[in-house]
Write a protein that holds these residues in place. Sequence first.
Motif, mmCIF file in Angstrom:
data_model
loop_
_atom_site.group_PDB
_atom_site.id
_atom_site.type_symbol
_atom_site.label_atom_id
_atom_site.label_comp_id
_atom_site.label_asym_id
_atom_site.label_seq_id
_atom_site.Cartn_x
_atom_site.Cartn_y
_atom_site.Cartn_z
ATOM 1 N N ARG A 102 -48.582 71.665 21.314
ATOM 2 C CA ARG A 102 -47.441 72.566 21.054
ATOM 3 C C ARG A 102 -46.295 71.795 20.397
ATOM 4 N NH1 ARG A 102 -48.806 74.592 26.195
ATOM 5 N NH2 ARG A 102 -47.116 73.481 27.225
ATOM 6 N N PHE A 136 -46.976 71.207 16.733
ATOM 7 C CA PHE A 136 -46.691 72.389 15.909
ATOM 8 C C PHE A 136 -45.202 72.454 15.588
ATOM 9 C CE2 PHE A 136 -50.853 74.267 17.072
ATOM 10 C CZ PHE A 136 -51.203 74.813 15.848
ATOM 11 N N ASP A 137 -44.359 72.229 16.616
ATOM 12 C CA ASP A 137 -42.899 72.206 16.389
ATOM 13 C C ASP A 137 -42.541 71.187 15.319
ATOM 14 O OD1 ASP A 137 -42.386 74.093 18.297
ATOM 15 O OD2 ASP A 137 -41.826 72.661 19.872
ATOM 16 N N GLU A 149 -43.422 72.297 11.841
ATOM 17 C CA GLU A 149 -42.533 73.371 11.384
ATOM 18 C C GLU A 149 -41.134 72.860 11.074
ATOM 19 O OE1 GLU A 149 -42.818 76.376 14.402
ATOM 20 O OE2 GLU A 149 -44.858 76.866 13.801
ATOM 21 N N GLN A 191 -48.369 79.578 11.186
ATOM 22 C CA GLN A 191 -47.962 80.498 12.256
ATOM 23 C C GLN A 191 -49.159 81.185 12.888
ATOM 24 O OE1 GLN A 191 -45.007 80.988 13.588
ATOM 25 N NE2 GLN A 191 -44.124 79.445 12.235
ATOM 26 N N ARG A 214 -51.055 78.693 14.931
ATOM 27 C CA ARG A 214 -50.326 78.396 16.171
ATOM 28 C C ARG A 214 -50.556 79.498 17.213
ATOM 29 N NH1 ARG A 214 -44.475 75.949 16.831
ATOM 30 N NH2 ARG A 214 -44.465 75.901 19.057
ATOM 31 N N LEU A 272 -52.345 78.778 20.764
ATOM 32 C CA LEU A 272 -51.640 79.031 22.028
ATOM 33 C C LEU A 272 -52.415 80.011 22.901
ATOM 34 C CD1 LEU A 272 -47.806 79.035 21.303
ATOM 35 C CD2 LEU A 272 -49.345 77.166 21.868
#
Length: 196
Positions: free
Chosen positions: A28, A31-32, A35, A112, A115, A119
Amino acid sequence: MSDRQTVPELMGENDVVDLLVRQHAMIRDLFDEVEESLTGSRRADAFERLVRMLAVHETAEEEVVHPYARLKIEDGDEVVDDRLAEEREVKQMLADLEKLGTDHPGFSGHLQMLRAAVLAHTRAEERYEFAQLRARTSVAERRAMAAGVKAAEALAPTHPHPGTESVVMNLLFGPSLAIVDRTRDVIRQAMRGQVG
Ligand SMILES: [Fe+2]
Ligand SMILES: [Fe+2]
């Protein structure tokens, strides 16, 4: 950093469920990072680390954790087959995104979607598979699996190979037979060392 030392900071984690849940959190965070990267080269670098992390994490689950869960948890076949289907989809999306490249105008939109899929998958694993695995296995079993996961991750391909959700399939698409045999030996050895 070598490709083969993917998550050295997690080497101290001895319970397989703790280890995998920590890796989900790291995924996670990656991914942040992708981005939030403002420059092209930072984004490419963060994305490369995300690809590698996801590829080795899913391979280790497929080689070590899912086969064990299949035997140990209630409705194991059903739960694991659902997870494998999700992993196949995730790896396909990841491979497509890798081909597209971080500079492509469609990259953010596809990221997106990836992701959201990742998740949903990690949540389903934690809820339907790992919770039961923790409840139905001993400390020694989870310790052995953690050693197996680490060994598998050290040897896993660092790019996604959709459709290779089992070691048997890996024989056809991925590494040579000798490498797969070696992987199995290392994983077995690691797991034996923990139990014995
Ligand atoms: Fe997974
Ligand atoms: Fe996972």
